[in-house]
Design a protein around this motif. Structure first.
Motif, PDB file in Angstrom:
ATOM      1  N   ILE A   3       0.835  -1.198   0.000  1.00 26.03           N
ATOM      2  CA  ILE A   3       0.000   0.000   0.000  1.00 26.03           C
ATOM      3  C   ILE A   3       0.870   1.248   0.000  1.00 26.03           C
ATOM      4  N   GLN A   4       2.002   1.213   0.723  1.00 27.95           N
ATOM      5  CA  GLN A   4       2.916   2.356   0.753  1.00 27.95           C
ATOM      6  C   GLN A   4       3.443   2.669  -0.647  1.00 27.95           C
ATOM      7  N   ALA A   5       3.719   1.633  -1.429  1.00 25.85           N
ATOM      8  CA  ALA A   5       4.206   1.849  -2.797  1.00 25.85           C
ATOM      9  C   ALA A   5       3.122   2.470  -3.670  1.00 25.85           C
ATOM     10  N   PHE A   6       1.899   2.011  -3.510  1.00 26.38           N
ATOM     11  CA  PHE A   6       0.811   2.563  -4.309  1.00 26.38           C
ATOM     12  C   PHE A   6       0.513   4.014  -3.921  1.00 26.38           C
ATOM     13  N   LYS A   7       0.619   4.333  -2.640  1.00 28.93           N
ATOM     14  CA  LYS A   7       0.453   5.712  -2.205  1.00 28.93           C
ATOM     15  C   LYS A   7       1.554   6.586  -2.784  1.00 28.93           C
ATOM     16  N   TYR A   8       2.755   6.053  -2.843  1.00 27.48           N
ATOM     17  CA  TYR A   8       3.878   6.779  -3.437  1.00 27.48           C
ATOM     18  C   TYR A   8       3.566   7.127  -4.894  1.00 27.48           C
ATOM     19  N   CYS A   9       2.970   6.196  -5.635  1.00 30.76           N
ATOM     20  CA  CYS A   9       2.630   6.440  -7.040  1.00 30.76           C
ATOM     21  C   CYS A   9       1.537   7.489  -7.169  1.00 30.76           C
ATOM     22  N   VAL A  10       0.515   7.389  -6.342  1.00 28.67           N
ATOM     23  CA  VAL A  10      -0.596   8.346  -6.409  1.00 28.67           C
ATOM     24  C   VAL A  10      -0.111   9.753  -6.093  1.00 28.67           C
ATOM     25  N   GLU A  11       0.778   9.879  -5.107  1.00 30.57           N
ATOM     26  CA  GLU A  11       1.308  11.194  -4.744  1.00 30.57           C
ATOM     27  C   GLU A  11       2.094  11.824  -5.883  1.00 30.57           C
ATOM     28  N   ARG A  12       2.651  10.997  -6.758  1.00 32.77           N
ATOM     29  CA  ARG A  12       3.418  11.500  -7.904  1.00 32.77           C
ATOM     30  C   ARG A  12       2.622  11.439  -9.201  1.00 32.77           C
ATOM     31  N   ASP A  13       1.316  11.323  -9.052  1.00 32.58           N
ATOM     32  CA  ASP A  13       0.378  11.385 -10.172  1.00 32.58           C
ATOM     33  C   ASP A  13       0.617  10.278 -11.195  1.00 32.58           C
ATOM     34  N   CYS A  14       1.064   9.124 -10.736  1.00 37.18           N
ATOM     35  CA  CYS A  14       1.160   7.946 -11.601  1.00 37.18           C
ATOM     36  C   CYS A  14      -0.082   7.099 -11.351  1.00 37.18           C
ATOM     37  N   ARG A  15      -0.968   7.029 -12.324  1.00 41.46           N
ATOM     38  CA  ARG A  15      -2.262   6.382 -12.146  1.00 41.46           C
ATOM     39  C   ARG A  15      -2.361   5.047 -12.869  1.00 41.46           C
ATOM     40  N   LEU A  23      -4.824  -8.695  -1.797  1.00 38.64           N
ATOM     41  CA  LEU A  23      -5.331  -8.179  -3.066  1.00 38.64           C
ATOM     42  C   LEU A  23      -6.560  -7.304  -2.855  1.00 38.64           C
ATOM     43  N   ASP A  24      -7.477  -7.723  -2.026  1.00 38.28           N
ATOM     44  CA  ASP A  24      -8.703  -6.948  -1.810  1.00 38.28           C
ATOM     45  C   ASP A  24      -8.394  -5.554  -1.267  1.00 38.28           C
ATOM     46  N   ASP A  25      -7.456  -5.457  -0.332  1.00 45.84           N
ATOM     47  CA  ASP A  25      -7.091  -4.150   0.217  1.00 45.84           C
ATOM     48  C   ASP A  25      -6.474  -3.256  -0.848  1.00 45.84           C
ATOM     49  N   ALA A  26      -5.633  -3.845  -1.694  1.00 47.03           N
ATOM     50  CA  ALA A  26      -5.010  -3.066  -2.765  1.00 47.03           C
ATOM     51  C   ALA A  26      -6.050  -2.587  -3.771  1.00 47.03           C
ATOM     52  N   LEU A  27      -6.985  -3.463  -4.138  1.00 47.21           N
ATOM     53  CA  LEU A  27      -8.017  -3.079  -5.104  1.00 47.21           C
ATOM     54  C   LEU A  27      -8.883  -1.949  -4.572  1.00 47.21           C
ATOM     55  N   ASN A  28      -9.238  -2.018  -3.309  1.00 47.84           N
ATOM     56  CA  ASN A  28     -10.070  -0.967  -2.721  1.00 47.84           C
ATOM     57  C   ASN A  28      -9.365   0.385  -2.771  1.00 47.84           C
ATOM     58  N   TYR A  29      -8.077   0.392  -2.464  1.00 47.50           N
ATOM     59  CA  TYR A  29      -7.337   1.661  -2.478  1.00 47.50           C
ATOM     60  C   TYR A  29      -7.156   2.177  -3.903  1.00 47.50           C
TER      61      TYR A  29
END
Length: 386
Positions: free
Chosen positions: A117-129, A193-199
């Motif tokens: 989740i930390q990695a995905f938050k890192y991507c969102v913060e840098r506008d990588c969708r 996986l479910d937690d990642a998909l929700n985020y």
């Protein structure tokens, strides 16, 4: 005694007659037996009319099986929703912001602990969708985001296979213990996986779900996830190296957008790159086995294109060192998107954006070139000169 001899001779002659009736050209002077049953001769002669030359019958059956079992493509609108417009189309020139350029490989695993989740938050913060993530199952059926079979590389522990471990025993292990940025990301744990998909869905992030475990738990879990969250049809691509796994998923749910991954020498070597070729050979000390694995690599390289069409894949994910402009155009002519992995060097990223004009999977978001902005500056300068 005489009857036994005659019966034995009759059976032997009858067998010879059956064989010779199929090959009349080779034995034209076969003795005739007027009392022999004509039905046997007539039957074998009729069957001989339908015998095809060796290999042709197998080829016809193979082609027929291919077209009968080939899957249908998903809704093309879903493919565009995930990958955006074709980078070579007019729509991409009109709406360049919709074109997919960079896909964060494992959630930019070089910048943040991968598949977390930390990695995905890192991507969102840098506008990588757009991110890629790996899925495999634990012993008790949970779908865990993890690339490797074990946790040794990420944690330094001796856990070699999470598939024989329960989720409760591995969920609190710090998987950022060996990461270069571990001082910034502390106490990072495995993600379901479910937690990642929700985020990711809540933040409008597209994703590539790479299946690493090929057991029924993963296949059923992926299908259940799409059933529970219909938005995934427009946000997620399912990919794997094994076409039969993808076939199982898309056979049961044809609307799932699929992709096929490929790396050269995947049977005979653990690693590959353009500079060194195949390295870290599997069973390298056993030359006969290594030779068979090289043959398997050759057969695989010939069949993987066919497998992509057989599974009706909407995209192919290729090792970056085997992709050329002609390769991109080949898949584009079939209506299949082409993406490369892992493109991490700034010059390589510029090449993929400016020359190949195809998306790429990157393990780091550092060094991302802004080709579109560069083009705008050039156009402005040309207009000012004119």
């Amino acid at each position: 005694m005489a009857k036994c001899v005659m019966r034995t001779g009759w059976r032997a002659s009858g067998g010879t007659l059956r064989f010779s009736s199929i090959c009349l050209k080779n034995w034209p002077n076969v003795p005739a037996y007027p009392n022999a049953p004509n039905s046997i001769i007539t039957l074998t002669q009729r069957r001989s009319l339908f015998v095809l030359p060796f290999g042709i019958d197998v080829g016809i059956l193979g082609v027929a099986a291919y077209y009968i079992t080939r899957l249908k493509k998903p809704d093309p609108d879903n493919v565009v929703s995930i990958f955006g417009p074709d980078p070579w189309s007019k729509e991409s020139d009109l709406h360049p912001e919709k074109v997919v350029k960079c896909i964060a490989h494992r959630g930019a695993g070089l910048d943040a602990p991968e598949n977390t989740i930390q990695a995905f938050k890192y991507c969102v913060e840098r506008d990588c969708r757009f991110v890629e993530l790996d899925v495999r199952s634990s012993r008790d059926g949970h779908l865990v985001l993890l690339h490797d079979q074990g946790l040794g590389r990420l944690t330094g522990t001796d856990i070699t296979d999470v598939h024989i471990m329960d989720w409760e025993k591995i969920k609190n292990i710090d998987i950022g213990a060996t990461h270069p940025n571990r001082q910034q990301f502390k106490e990072v744990h495995l993600c379901l996986l479910d937690d990642a998909l929700n985020y990711l869905l809540a933040n409008n992030v597209r994703m590539i779900i790479d299946i690493k475990g090929e057991d029924k738990q993963v296949v059923n879990g992926i299908l259940k996830a799409f059933s529970n969250q219909p938005a995934l049809y427009r946000y997620a691509v399912v990919t794997c190296f094994n076409p039969f796994t993808l076939y199982q998923i898309r056979k049961r749910d044809p609307q799932v957008v699929g992709a096929i991954s490929y790396r050269p020498y995947c049977f005979s070597a653990q690693d590959y790159d353009a500079e060194n070729g195949p390295t870290n050979p599997r069973f390298g000390d056993n030359l006969p086995v290594q030779a068979l694995l090289r043959v398997a690599d050759l057969v695989h390289s010939l069949l993987w294109r066919w497998s992509a069409r057989w599974c009706a894949a909407s995209a192919v994910l290729l090792h970056k060192d085997i992709v050329s402009p002609s390769e991109v155009q080949y898949w584009r002519s079939l209506g299949i998107r082409c993406a490369g992995w892992s493109v991490n060097r700034p010059l390589e990223k510029l090449y993929w954006r400016g020359v190949l004009r195809a998306p790429y999977l990157a393990s780091t978001l550092l060094g991302e070139p802004d080709v579109d902005e560069q083009k705008r500056v050039e156009k402005r300068s040309i207009k000012e000169v004119d």
